[in-house]
Design a protein around this motif. Sequence first.
Motif, PDB file in Angstrom:
ATOM      1  N   ARG A 208       0.845  -1.203   0.000  1.00 26.55           N
ATOM      2  CA  ARG A 208       0.000   0.000   0.000  1.00 26.55           C
ATOM      3  C   ARG A 208       0.880   1.253   0.000  1.00 26.55           C
ATOM      4  O   ARG A 208       0.557   2.232  -0.671  1.00 26.55           O
ATOM      5  N   ILE A 209       1.965   1.233   0.743  1.00 23.23           N
ATOM      6  CA  ILE A 209       2.890   2.376   0.751  1.00 23.23           C
ATOM      7  C   ILE A 209       3.498   2.549  -0.637  1.00 23.23           C
ATOM      8  O   ILE A 209       3.534   3.660  -1.175  1.00 23.23           O
ATOM      9  N   TRP A 210       3.984   1.461  -1.243  1.00 21.53           N
ATOM     10  CA  TRP A 210       4.588   1.548  -2.565  1.00 21.53           C
ATOM     11  C   TRP A 210       3.591   1.993  -3.632  1.00 21.53           C
ATOM     12  O   TRP A 210       3.980   2.605  -4.628  1.00 21.53           O
ATOM     13  N   ASN A 211       2.309   1.702  -3.443  1.00 21.38           N
ATOM     14  CA  ASN A 211       1.302   2.169  -4.406  1.00 21.38           C
ATOM     15  C   ASN A 211       1.191   3.684  -4.417  1.00 21.38           C
ATOM     16  O   ASN A 211       0.742   4.266  -5.399  1.00 21.38           O
ATOM     17  N   LYS A 212       1.610   4.347  -3.356  1.00 21.55           N
ATOM     18  CA  LYS A 212       1.558   5.804  -3.278  1.00 21.55           C
ATOM     19  C   LYS A 212       2.839   6.467  -3.806  1.00 21.55           C
ATOM     20  O   LYS A 212       2.875   7.667  -3.990  1.00 21.55           O
ATOM     21  N   ILE A 213       3.874   5.691  -4.034  1.00 20.89           N
ATOM     22  CA  ILE A 213       5.158   6.224  -4.500  1.00 20.89           C
ATOM     23  C   ILE A 213       5.211   6.160  -6.023  1.00 20.89           C
ATOM     24  O   ILE A 213       4.998   5.098  -6.613  1.00 20.89           O
ATOM     25  N   GLN A 214       5.485   7.276  -6.635  1.00 24.39           N
ATOM     26  CA  GLN A 214       5.518   7.341  -8.095  1.00 24.39           C
ATOM     27  C   GLN A 214       6.868   6.974  -8.697  1.00 24.39           C
ATOM     28  O   GLN A 214       6.975   6.720  -9.894  1.00 24.39           O
ATOM     29  N   TRP A 215       7.909   6.938  -7.899  1.00 25.50           N
ATOM     30  CA  TRP A 215       9.254   6.665  -8.378  1.00 25.50           C
ATOM     31  C   TRP A 215       9.320   5.337  -9.120  1.00 25.50           C
ATOM     32  O   TRP A 215       8.819   4.319  -8.658  1.00 25.50           O
ATOM     33  N   GLY A 216       9.942   5.345 -10.294  1.00 24.41           N
ATOM     34  CA  GLY A 216      10.172   4.134 -11.055  1.00 24.41           C
ATOM     35  C   GLY A 216       9.015   3.651 -11.893  1.00 24.41           C
ATOM     36  O   GLY A 216       9.128   2.634 -12.573  1.00 24.41           O
ATOM     37  N   LEU A 217       7.886   4.360 -11.868  1.00 27.25           N
ATOM     38  CA  LEU A 217       6.748   3.961 -12.696  1.00 27.25           C
ATOM     39  C   LEU A 217       6.933   4.479 -14.108  1.00 27.25           C
ATOM     40  O   LEU A 217       7.401   5.592 -14.335  1.00 27.25           O
ATOM     41  N   GLN A 218       6.547   3.669 -15.066  1.00 27.97           N
ATOM     42  CA  GLN A 218       6.602   4.073 -16.470  1.00 27.97           C
ATOM     43  C   GLN A 218       5.245   3.839 -17.097  1.00 27.97           C
ATOM     44  O   GLN A 218       4.594   2.840 -16.810  1.00 27.97           O
TER      45      GLN A 218
END
Length: 71
Positions: A58-68
């Motif tokens: 859930r925390i990682w779902n809020k982090i935009q870093w590394g998404l393409q």
Amino acid sequence: MEQESRKRSVSKAVTYRIVVVIMDFSVIYLLTGKIMIAVGFMIISNIYTTIAYFIHERIWNKIQWGLQRKA
């Protein structure tokens, strides 16, 4: 770009948990020689690690870093 199906993701998660349960039981049983201690640890461990994994995701779902974006 290929995307993983939900069925595949669920299958991977379930088989991973089975492997972890077996590993937890095996290691604790080898260390203690007691089946009930190994079973108890296996149950408790899988409860808290499942909760921790959920929170982590859930925390990682809020982090935009590394998404393409998909092309």
